[in-house]
Design an enzyme around this catalytic site. Structure first.
Site, PDB file in Angstrom:
ATOM      1  N   HIS A 102       0.815  -1.216   0.000  1.00  0.00           N
ATOM      2  CA  HIS A 102       0.000   0.000   0.000  1.00  0.00           C
ATOM      3  C   HIS A 102       0.851   1.270   0.000  1.00  0.00           C
ATOM      4  CE1 HIS A 102       0.403  -0.236   4.526  1.00  0.00           C
ATOM      5  NE2 HIS A 102       0.513   1.064   4.363  1.00  0.00           N
TER       6      HIS A 102
ATOM      7  N   ASP B 256       0.095  -7.674   1.327  1.00  0.00           N
ATOM      8  CA  ASP B 256       0.489  -6.267   1.471  1.00  0.00           C
ATOM      9  C   ASP B 256       2.009  -6.118   1.489  1.00  0.00           C
ATOM     10  OD1 ASP B 256       0.149  -3.540   1.651  1.00  0.00           O
ATOM     11  OD2 ASP B 256      -0.047  -3.535   3.827  1.00  0.00           O
TER      12      ASP B 256
ATOM     13  N   SER C  53       4.864   2.632   7.903  1.00  0.00           N
ATOM     14  CA  SER C  53       4.488   1.470   7.105  1.00  0.00           C
ATOM     15  C   SER C  53       5.636   1.053   6.186  1.00  0.00           C
ATOM     16  CB  SER C  53       3.254   1.784   6.252  1.00  0.00           C
ATOM     17  OG  SER C  53       2.125   1.982   7.060  1.00  0.00           O
TER      18      SER C  53
END
Length: 647
Positions: free
Chosen positions: A390, A422, A499
């Site tokens: 993402h 992911d 992230s």
């Protein structure tokens, strides 16, 4: 009784559980770990099924046939305070597996801790998100001592202790309520923890920057202002060295009139000793002896029978309170800075990733505007970088820029993407880069120290630390449909921009990839074993992605997340039972342009209720044109219109 016997015990918390099986000698022959077992949050049926699953795993570990019942099984679980529901839970376990045990006994997790550390009587204090306390006298009588969990009372909880300490100091200084003991040492610790010079400096920590877990981290001293009970003999504070599942097994054996052998010295350590005779005889200032050292600062009452003062004493307090020359502290910094050692080894391989829009330029600089940012880490010295999917799967014409620790910036090219896990890789044209060593996520233990590294909010080379809260948090518990994965839950803060960065153990090995933060103290990382599977798969082309682009990262609302959101926002409408929590919005995306913000809850799209991320993906593919969203923001309900873009 004679012959081979087996007794089981479960330590069940709200986030994770442990089960042990002991033989008749008290030796642990099998054990298993599992998710939380609070039946008020899960329901009795699901709680019982989790207990049975752990029991089967522990029997297999012990080499005991599944169809051979234990002589007794003790469940000491979070929330098990009510006799009627405890009896129902025991019955459900026996109904779910008739070979589980000949007898199932259920009690609270407080009782499990008490009978692990003080089977002959004592007091236990559980201070976590919620709290509970229980006093058991030598004759077997039990008394509640406050605390009913964070929904009803925080007495004894870490935040409650910290709050009382701060409030006591403030009231004493204001002359509103005189403190029963001198407060100057407490005030020094408050100033040190909050980096405050005056009391007004604590206001941002109470309002704008309030973080309950950070506030609770200050809990060095709390002294009761009333009599709890008369202490006529010495008082010892102990900490457990083993899981309270051992106390649950001991309780289980008691239910069938068997005294399970135990070595108390192996179960707990004494870390604080209180002797009232020493305080009354020659210690006019009420000094307390802690592990052989006299600690001052407590004022004696001058009465014939000393009233008990029960306190929480941390290692940090002992060090700061010691009145010895500073030279005795030399070497501590080098010896105990294990987090700094991890950072020194791991930081060179961590990178900052910035996604820019090649079609839109900044009016002042003429450079492409930044859409989003994230983190990653080098896994091969030839320039291969691992991150979250993402982070890099974005709008068309996106430019990926990677900034290394030395400050140099390079263009990156996305090579491989797996949306389900992911995970993604990208490559920069640089050789001989420092790489991150990949560890194993199979043997991670709850309570293990971890370090989260990355670039939150575009702040490169940021480090946070915490512990593993759960090693296997199922995607279904997070409302992530179609993932079929487990996540590492940690209280190490993973903020937006973290992230894709590594979650590192104390050996300097990446054991996870930072993925998302749900709320303060609850963050998740993708276990590194999924990364190894991702690398093992050869891909000829990138996997297909949705043709319609919205530009949000979302989380399905589970009952637990809804409860936490309502606690943090009491004004949230009470009729919200389902929806999607928006936890990130890509700048410049259709969602951003349509007015969506992080923290919004999407409840309906085009008049249809949404329950999971799958519902939104389905609507994106099956609906043309604009999407009419019904959104809850704070205490308000509103309607927004978003027009997805075509990828």
């Amino acid at each position: 009784m004679s012959g081979k016997m087996y007794f089981g015990g479960v330590e069940g918390g709200a986030t994770h559980s442990n089960l042990v099986i002991c033989d008749e000698t008290g030796k642990v022959v099998g054990q298993a770990k599992g998710p939380g077992t609070n039946h008020w949050a899960l329901g009795i049926e699901k709680c019982a099924s989790r207990v049975i699953a752990m029991l089967h795993a522990a029997k297999q570990d012990a080499g005991i046939p599944i169809d051979m019942p234990l002589d007794s099984l003790g469940l000491t679980l979070s929330g098990c305070e009510q006799d009627s529901s405890n009896a129902e839970l025991a019955a459900r376990v026996l109904e779910g597996d008739k070979y589980s045990a000949r007898k199932v006994y259920v009690a609270s997790d407080t009782a499990g801790s008490l009978f692990t550390g003080a089977p002959s009587g004592g007091m236990v204090l559980i201070a976590g998100t919620g709290s509970n306390a229980l006093l058991r006298t030598a004759d077997g009588k039990q008394h509640g001592c406050g605390g009913w969990g964070y929904l009803l009372g925080d007495e004894g909880g870490a935040y409650w202790i910290a709050y009382r300490a701060v409030k006591t100091v403030f009231d004493d200084v204001d002359g509103l309520r005189a403190a029963p003991h001198p407060t100057h040492r407490v005030w020094e610790l408050i100033r040190e923890h909050f980096n405050a010079d005056t009391r007004a400096d604590l206001l941002p920590h109470s309002y704008k920057h309030f973080d309950k877990s950070y506030f609770a981290a200050y809990r060095h001293i709390y002294s009761s202002q009333g009599s709890l009970y008369q202490v006529k003999t010495e008082l010892e504070l102990v900490r457990l060295r083993v899981s309270s599942a051992m106390g649950a097994a001991w309780l289980a054996a008691k239910q069938v009139n068997y005294d399970l052998p135990r070595d108390d010295s192996a179960f707990c350590d004494v870390f604080y000793t209180y002797r009232p005779s020493e305080m009354l005889n020659g210690n006019v200032n009420g000094n307390i002896k802690i592990n052989g050292k006299i600690e001052n600062g407590y004022q004696g009452c001058g009465c014939e029978d000393w009233t008990g003062v029960i306190g929480y004493v941390s290692v940090k307090e002992k060090v700061s309170a010691a009145t010895i020359v500073n030279d005795s502290l030399k070497g501590r910094r080098e010896k105990y800075n294990f987090i700094a050692d991890v950072v020194a080894v791991s930081a060179p391989s961590v990178v900052y990733i910035e996604i820019k829009d090649g079609r839109r330029l900044d009016l002042y600089t003429g450079s492409p505007i930044t859409l989003s940012n994230g983190s990653g880490f080098v896994v091969k010295e030839d320039g291969l970088i691992l991150t979250n999917a993402h982070v890099v799967v974005n709008k068309p014409n996106a430019i990926v820029e990677v900034k290394l620790l030395d400050g140099s910036t390079h263009k990156g090219v996305v090579e491989d993407v797996d949306l389900k896990s992911d995970l993604a890789t990208l490559r920069i044209p640089v050789k001989n880069l420092p790489t991150m060593k990949l560890g194993s996520s199979a043997d991670i233990r709850p309570g293990e120290w971890v370090v989260a590294m990355g670039s939150p909010l575009a702040l490169s080379n940021t480090v946070t630390a915490g512990v593993v809260s759960s090693a296997q948090r199922a995607s279904e518990e997070l409302g992530l449909r179609g993932k079929d994965m487990v996540y590492i839950q940690t209280d190490a803060p993973i903020t937006f921009g973290n992230s894709g960065g590594p979650l590192v153990n104390l050996d300097g090995e990446a054991i996870g990839v930072n993925s998302m933060k749900v709320m303060s103290g609850i963050s998740f990382a993708i276990p590194i074993d999924y990364v190894k599977e991702f690398f093992a798969k050869s891909r000829s082309k990138s996997p297909p992605v949705s043709k319609r682009y919205l530009g949000i990262t979302m989380l399905s609302l589970t009952p637990n997340i809804l409860i936490e959101l309502r606690m943090r926002n009491p004004e949230m409408p009470s009729d919200i039972k389902h929806g999607i929590l928006v936890w990130k919005v890509i700048i410049g995306s259709p969602a951003y342009n349509g007015g969506l913000q992080p923290g919004d809850i999407i409840t309906n799209i085009n008049g249809k209720p949404v329950y999971s991320a799958t519902d939104i993906y389905s609507l994106l593919e099956s609906t043309l044109g604009r999407l009419e969203l019904e959104v809850v923001r704070g205490h308000k309900k509103m309607s927004l219109t978003v027009t997805p873009e075509i990828h």
